[in-house]
Design an enzyme around this catalytic site. Structure first.
Site, PDB file in Angstrom:
ATOM      1  N   LYS A  29      42.921  38.772  76.335  1.00  0.00           N
ATOM      2  CA  LYS A  29      42.628  37.968  77.531  1.00  0.00           C
ATOM      3  C   LYS A  29      41.755  36.761  77.171  1.00  0.00           C
ATOM      4  CE  LYS A  29      42.763  42.027  80.529  1.00  0.00           C
ATOM      5  NZ  LYS A  29      44.046  41.924  81.240  1.00  0.00           N
ATOM      6  N   ASP A  60      32.390  46.104  82.665  1.00  0.00           N
ATOM      7  CA  ASP A  60      33.762  45.809  82.265  1.00  0.00           C
ATOM      8  C   ASP A  60      33.911  44.282  82.284  1.00  0.00           C
ATOM      9  OD1 ASP A  60      36.421  45.139  82.250  1.00  0.00           O
ATOM     10  OD2 ASP A  60      37.036  46.568  83.787  1.00  0.00           O
ATOM     11  N   GLN A  98      37.523  40.325  82.389  1.00  0.00           N
ATOM     12  CA  GLN A  98      37.869  39.066  83.067  1.00  0.00           C
ATOM     13  C   GLN A  98      36.738  38.047  83.029  1.00  0.00           C
ATOM     14  OE1 GLN A  98      40.809  38.325  83.922  1.00  0.00           O
ATOM     15  NE2 GLN A  98      41.815  40.311  83.992  1.00  0.00           N
ATOM     16  N   HIS A 156      39.150  47.866  88.193  1.00  0.00           N
ATOM     17  CA  HIS A 156      40.454  48.052  87.548  1.00  0.00           C
ATOM     18  C   HIS A 156      40.616  49.545  87.236  1.00  0.00           C
ATOM     19  CE1 HIS A 156      43.341  47.868  84.152  1.00  0.00           C
ATOM     20  NE2 HIS A 156      43.687  46.680  84.604  1.00  0.00           N
ATOM     21  N   CYS A 211      46.759  46.889  88.834  1.00  0.00           N
ATOM     22  CA  CYS A 211      45.967  48.027  88.347  1.00  0.00           C
ATOM     23  C   CYS A 211      44.660  48.160  89.120  1.00  0.00           C
ATOM     24  CB  CYS A 211      45.683  47.932  86.848  1.00  0.00           C
ATOM     25  SG  CYS A 211      47.165  48.055  85.859  1.00  0.00           S
TER      26      CYS A 211
HETATM   27  N1  PMP Z   1      39.358  45.708  83.302  1.00  0.00           N
HETATM   28  C1  PMP Z   1      39.783  44.605  83.906  1.00  0.00           C
HETATM   29  C2  PMP Z   1      38.909  43.947  84.937  1.00  0.00           C
HETATM   30  C3  PMP Z   1      41.029  44.055  83.578  1.00  0.00           C
HETATM   31  O1  PMP Z   1      41.456  42.955  84.184  1.00  0.00           O
HETATM   32  C4  PMP Z   1      41.819  44.710  82.590  1.00  0.00           C
HETATM   33  C5  PMP Z   1      43.196  44.182  82.211  1.00  0.00           C
HETATM   34  N2  PMP Z   1      43.981  43.784  83.292  1.00  0.00           N
HETATM   35  C6  PMP Z   1      41.316  45.851  81.986  1.00  0.00           C
HETATM   36  C7  PMP Z   1      40.085  46.327  82.363  1.00  0.00           C
HETATM   37  C8  PMP Z   1      42.099  46.583  80.924  1.00  0.00           C
HETATM   38  O2  PMP Z   1      42.226  45.790  79.806  1.00  0.00           O
HETATM   39  P1  PMP Z   1      43.193  46.229  78.598  1.00  0.00           P
HETATM   40  O3  PMP Z   1      44.518  46.563  79.218  1.00  0.00           O
HETATM   41  O4  PMP Z   1      43.234  45.026  77.724  1.00  0.00           O
HETATM   42  O5  PMP Z   1      42.552  47.413  77.949  1.00  0.00           O
END
Ligand code: PMP
Length: 418
Positions: A238, A212, A215, A135, A376
């Site tokens: 999430k 990270d 998910q 991401h 993203c």
């Molecule tokens: N890493 C991953 C794998 C994600 O899916 C996301 C959110 N789509 C993020 C980081 C960023 O999370 P946040 O916008 O809640 O900071």
């Protein structure tokens, strides 16, 4: 006040989701004249009544500022906030509560590590190793710290199924690599990465590991010690909690040696114009008044998940993802993206040559909420030579009827686009 319904094992040992669905008020509405089918939990999950109630309870009865007050409400607020920390510690099996730093979410957690752990350490020629499926939150903070220090970002490949072979990552772990930063689960492709194996290989070479977990945490049991993560980042919104909440788990020894990320109240022991001494962990990293009601809500989300059981959730979603993938594969003109052997909760796809945004709009007209675009993860889209995908993602409240509604809506979209 709603009670926590929770799922109970059904006859075949599978989760009875119908019970838990009723805990989520947002799911019980019509969108464009159709019952809502929510398949966008990877972007943000819906919130159960237990979490909404706890935030309302905290705000109605216990709210004041934390840590500094001598009065009763301040004590109560501090207790709520610090109990939330303990709940999070237990949930991911951190060995100490001081290892749980509250942040705004995964993005802030990763930026904290980039600026506070990496920036003072990295030298020209050092390397940070990531994979091609990350991401943007697990790419851009590293690019920024590389720019600041002269270090280099190295990217391990993914294959045509969207899988990451451990060998190809390990092959890049040379003596210049200081940090390995990998997703636990890919948000665009659903790939589950072999984090434990990668962490062991990294540690054998003295490489620090950040995972990270945005998910992963809502979908499977996570044990940061068993995984071997030095840092583990995730977001409250999430995992059925409030937005603006998240956690950075860090091993105490590492956090202790790191300078603060932001300066302000609460992160100090003593401030003088000729020098300031910083507070102990975890407060050193929590400058300013924190999101107290958010922490209360996040703790309620953890309690909700624990009452259902993460193993049960993982098994329910594994079966439902199989069902989703198989049903999608039957739709004429579909192209599935992300077919790694071990996956969780996400299926990306394209339908004929319909632009994903048009597809998402047509589905919304039928009450079906999916995500469309690059998610993203632009490098993933580049890897497959596409501008974006349509993505259906699952939460514990989804069931087969949701999947059937999605495929029916896709058939209708085909008719419309002819
Ligand atoms: N890493 C991953 C794998 C994600 O899916 C996301 C959110 N789509 C993020 C980081 C960023 O999370 P946040 O916008 O809640 O900071």
């Amino acid at each position: 006040m709603s009670s926590l319904t929770g799922m109970r094992p059904g006859a075949a040992g599978t989760a009875d989701v119908t019970a838990c669905r009723a805990d989520f008020p947002a799911l019980a509405q019509d969108i464009n004249g159709y019952p809502l089918v929510y398949l966008d939990s990877a972007a943000s999950s819906q919130v159960p009544m237990a979490v909404i109630d706890e935030i309302a309870r905290y705000q109605s009865h216990d709210h004041a500022n934390v840590h500094r007050g001598v009065h009763t409400l301040s004590h109560r607020a501090t207790e709520v906030y610090e109990n939330a920390r303990t709940a999070l510690q237990r949930f991911i099996n951190a060995s100490r509560r001081e290892e749980i730093v509250f942040t705004r979410g995964t993005t802030e957690s990763i930026n904290l590590v980039a600026q506070s752990f990496c920036r003072p350490k990295l030298r020209q020629g050092d390397r940070i190793l990531i994979t091609h499926l990350e991401h943007h939150s697990n790419i851009v903070p590293w690019q920024m710290v590389c720019e600041q220090t002269g270090a280099e970002l190295v990217v391990a490949p993914i294959d045509d199924r969207g899988d990451v072979s451990p060998d190809s990552v390990v092959a890049l772990m040379d003596e210049r690599v200081r940090l390995l930063a990998v997703a636990h689960v890919s948000n665009a492709l659903g790939t589950v990465l072999p984090v434990r194996e990668l962490a062991a290989a990294a540690h054998a070479r003295d490489i620090t590991v950040l995972v990270d977990g945005a998910q992963a945490v809502p979908h499977m049991p996570v044990d940061v010690q068993a995984l071997g993560a030095d840092f583990y980042a995730f977001s409250g919104h999430k995992m059925f909690g409030p937005t603006g909440t998240g956690v950075l788990y860090g091993r105490e020894e590492l956090l202790d040696a790191m300078p603060p990320y932001q300066g302000g109240g609460d992160m100090i022991l003593e401030v003088r114009f000729d020098g300031t001494t910083y507070n102990e962990l975890p407060y050193k990293f929590e400058a300013g008044t924190p999101n107290i009601s958010g922490a209360a809500g996040l703790a309620a989300a953890v309690a909700y998940l624990e009452a259902i059981g993460m193993n049960l959730i993982a098994e329910h979603e594994r079966q439902l993802l199989d069902y989703l993938t198989n049903k999608l594969a039957e739709v004429e003109g579909i192209r599935l993206l992300g077919m790694a052997p071990v996956k969780a909760s996400v299926q990306s796809f394209l339908l004929d040559d319909i632009h994903p945004h048009d597809l998402g709009t047509i589905l919304d007209h039928q009450g079906v909420a999916i995500r469309t675009g690059h998610h993203c993860a632009m490098p993933v889209m580049d890897r497959f030579g596409i501008p974006g995908t349509a993505r259906a993602s699952l939460g514990l409240y989804n069931n087969r009827a949701d999947v059937d509604a999605l495929t029916a809506a896709l058939e209708k979209a085909r008719e419309i686009f002819g």
